[in-house]
Design a protein around this motif. Structure first.
Motif, PDB file in Angstrom:
ATOM      1  N   THR A 219       0.852  -1.193   0.000  1.00 58.91           N
ATOM      2  CA  THR A 219       0.000   0.000   0.000  1.00 58.91           C
ATOM      3  C   THR A 219       0.882   1.235   0.000  1.00 58.91           C
ATOM      4  O   THR A 219       1.828   1.325   0.787  1.00 58.91           O
ATOM      5  CB  THR A 219      -0.912   0.032   1.246  1.00 58.91           C
ATOM      6  OG1 THR A 219      -1.704  -1.163   1.291  1.00 58.91           O
ATOM      7  CG2 THR A 219      -1.828   1.241   1.224  1.00 58.91           C
ATOM      8  N   TRP A 220       0.557   2.187  -0.888  1.00 61.20           N
ATOM      9  CA  TRP A 220       1.282   3.457  -0.929  1.00 61.20           C
ATOM     10  C   TRP A 220       0.347   4.547  -0.431  1.00 61.20           C
ATOM     11  O   TRP A 220      -0.705   4.798  -1.019  1.00 61.20           O
ATOM     12  CB  TRP A 220       1.736   3.748  -2.363  1.00 61.20           C
ATOM     13  CG  TRP A 220       2.677   4.913  -2.509  1.00 61.20           C
ATOM     14  CD1 TRP A 220       3.136   5.741  -1.532  1.00 61.20           C
ATOM     15  CD2 TRP A 220       3.263   5.387  -3.727  1.00 61.20           C
ATOM     16  NE1 TRP A 220       3.992   6.694  -2.049  1.00 61.20           N
ATOM     17  CE2 TRP A 220       4.087   6.496  -3.396  1.00 61.20           C
ATOM     18  CE3 TRP A 220       3.179   4.976  -5.056  1.00 61.20           C
ATOM     19  CZ2 TRP A 220       4.802   7.198  -4.357  1.00 61.20           C
ATOM     20  CZ3 TRP A 220       3.901   5.680  -6.021  1.00 61.20           C
ATOM     21  CH2 TRP A 220       4.703   6.776  -5.673  1.00 61.20           C
ATOM     22  N   VAL A 221       0.739   5.196   0.679  1.00 64.30           N
ATOM     23  CA  VAL A 221      -0.052   6.269   1.265  1.00 64.30           C
ATOM     24  C   VAL A 221       0.681   7.584   1.042  1.00 64.30           C
ATOM     25  O   VAL A 221       1.837   7.735   1.465  1.00 64.30           O
ATOM     26  CB  VAL A 221      -0.281   6.044   2.767  1.00 64.30           C
ATOM     27  CG1 VAL A 221      -1.129   7.169   3.354  1.00 64.30           C
ATOM     28  CG2 VAL A 221      -0.944   4.693   3.021  1.00 64.30           C
ATOM     29  N   THR A 222       0.020   8.525   0.385  1.00 62.00           N
ATOM     30  CA  THR A 222       0.592   9.846   0.149  1.00 62.00           C
ATOM     31  C   THR A 222      -0.247  10.886   0.870  1.00 62.00           C
ATOM     32  O   THR A 222      -1.458  10.992   0.636  1.00 62.00           O
ATOM     33  CB  THR A 222       0.616  10.181  -1.353  1.00 62.00           C
ATOM     34  OG1 THR A 222       1.360   9.183  -2.057  1.00 62.00           O
ATOM     35  CG2 THR A 222       1.269  11.537  -1.593  1.00 62.00           C
ATOM     36  N   THR A 223       0.374  11.644   1.771  1.00 63.52           N
ATOM     37  CA  THR A 223      -0.340  12.719   2.451  1.00 63.52           C
ATOM     38  C   THR A 223      -0.315  13.968   1.583  1.00 63.52           C
ATOM     39  O   THR A 223       0.695  14.286   0.956  1.00 63.52           O
ATOM     40  CB  THR A 223       0.265  13.005   3.831  1.00 63.52           C
ATOM     41  OG1 THR A 223       1.668  13.285   3.691  1.00 63.52           O
ATOM     42  CG2 THR A 223       0.100  11.802   4.756  1.00 63.52           C
ATOM     43  N   LEU A 224      -1.444  14.686   1.570  1.00 58.91           N
ATOM     44  CA  LEU A 224      -1.625  15.815   0.657  1.00 58.91           C
ATOM     45  C   LEU A 224      -1.986  17.098   1.391  1.00 58.91           C
ATOM     46  O   LEU A 224      -2.685  17.958   0.860  1.00 58.91           O
ATOM     47  CB  LEU A 224      -2.722  15.475  -0.367  1.00 58.91           C
ATOM     48  CG  LEU A 224      -2.520  14.179  -1.164  1.00 58.91           C
ATOM     49  CD1 LEU A 224      -3.785  13.837  -1.946  1.00 58.91           C
ATOM     50  CD2 LEU A 224      -1.329  14.313  -2.101  1.00 58.91           C
ATOM     51  N   GLY A 225      -1.514  17.247   2.621  1.00 61.82           N
ATOM     52  CA  GLY A 225      -1.803  18.460   3.387  1.00 61.82           C
ATOM     53  C   GLY A 225      -3.288  18.617   3.641  1.00 61.82           C
ATOM     54  O   GLY A 225      -3.979  17.669   4.045  1.00 61.82           O
ATOM     55  N   ASP A 226      -3.813  19.826   3.391  1.00 60.04           N
ATOM     56  CA  ASP A 226      -5.228  20.077   3.667  1.00 60.04           C
ATOM     57  C   ASP A 226      -6.159  19.375   2.686  1.00 60.04           C
ATOM     58  O   ASP A 226      -7.387  19.434   2.827  1.00 60.04           O
ATOM     59  CB  ASP A 226      -5.512  21.576   3.695  1.00 60.04           C
ATOM     60  CG  ASP A 226      -5.195  22.272   2.373  1.00 60.04           C
ATOM     61  OD1 ASP A 226      -4.815  21.587   1.405  1.00 60.04           O
ATOM     62  OD2 ASP A 226      -5.332  23.510   2.316  1.00 60.04           O
TER      63      ASP A 226
END
Length: 328
Positions: A219-226
């Motif tokens: 699983t690839w999780v990318t955080t995108l701020g707001d």
């Protein structure tokens, strides 16, 4: 699920600049930058990515095993983490170096310029993860976070040798790692965590495509701020999970670490990826509202309430909208 969290343990020096960092950069002078910022405040706080994540996990009722290197000045910091519920028995204490230092200036838009002095973290590569696992049995998952690069590689190799599930989270160290090292850290990971900028940097430096990465990790999780976060798995639709709306903004430092703690706390309960990401965003919102990376207050009950308000209630509200999305 017992989680070992490896990575940096540091003291944070957090400063705020009332203007915009980007406004001080001259397009025709980027080949020679010399800037100094007169800041409005200075906060000295406990930090480091591994300690921040362990703090969040402990706040949510887990007893994570912290694995990293510190100096003899760690006594007070260590006692506070232990009182919080973090197992610090696997922390290596240097006889000669101070605990790492993180210096960060944040502007009014949330942009940051930071420097990191490794100090005792330079000795993290001497930690033998196999011995840690042997001494503390029952480790189910290892989070390999930003650390001395040699330590990150050694921990990843140990996870493979021990058949331990691991999470690749190179974050700030992507700037120091070359393509071969990045590929070694990521290959075979149960999860990969990046933010949006790190995602692009990882692809550029590794030489991999998105499909290549998804072929290497579960699983690839990318955080995108707001904008929340994105969850990707090979052969499955992309899942976009919104952030908690209306979160109070006090200090963005450590918000990504809080997201990881919330995500992992739900993952340890075998919840689905969307629920994990929602828990991550909820804990991140709590961290965002506090200055410092380990100053927010959290509990399982508080997290449940926030999740209900942010997602369950919002879903019910959207379900009552007429066709087209406009409210009556």
């Amino acid at each position: 699920m017992r989680i070992a969290v490896t990575g940096s343990i540091a003291t944070d020096h957090l400063m705020t600049f009332p203007g915009r960092i980007t406004g001080q950069l001259l397009a025709d002078r980027l080949d020679h930058v010399s800037l100094s910022f007169l800041v409005d405040s200075l906060e000295v706080r406990d930090g480091g990515v591994a300690a921040n994540i362990a703090y969040g996990l402990a706040a949510l009722g887990h007893r994570p095993l912290l694995v990293g290197a510190v100096g003899t000045d760690f006594d007070r910091y260590g006692r506070r983490l232990a009182d919080q519920g973090v197992d610090i028995s696997a922390v290596h204490v240097s006889a000669t170096r101070h605990t790492a230092r993180f210096l960060c200036t944040t502007d009014q838009d949330g942009n940051q310029i930071a420097s990191f002095y490794p100090g005792a973290m330079s000795e993290a590569a001497a930690i033998e993860l196999a011995d840690v696992v042997s001494d503390h049995g029952g480790i189910d998952l290892v989070h390999v976070g930003a650390d001395e690069p040699a330590a990150m590689l050694r921990h990843t190799r140990a996870c493979r040798a021990l058949a331990l599930r691991f999470i690749a989270d190179p974050s700030q160290q992507l700037a120091r790692l070359d393509g071969e090292q990045i590929r070694e850290l990521v290959a075979g990971a149960d999860h990969l965590f990046t933010n949006a900028y790190e995602r692009g940097l990882l692809l550029a430096k590794s030489g991999w495509t998105r499909a290549d990465v998804l072929g290497q990790v579960g699983t690839w999780v990318t955080t995108l701020g707001d904008k929340g976060s994105r969850i990707e798995r090979a052969g499955e639709p992309v899942l976009d999970v919104p952030a908690v709306a209306g979160a109070t903004i006090a200090d963005p430092t450590g918000v990504g670490d809080a997201f990881r703690a919330g995500y992992l706390a739900s993952f340890a309960k075998n919840e689905n990826p969307v629920a994990c990401a929602q828990a991550g965003s909820a804990l991140a919102a709590l961290a965002l509202s506090s200055v410092g990376t380990q100053t927010y207050t959290a509990s399982p009950a508080l997290l449940r309430d926030l999740l209900t308000t942010a997602y369950v209630a919002a879903d019910r509200s959207m379900a009552n909208l007429p066709p087209g999305g406009a409210r009556p």
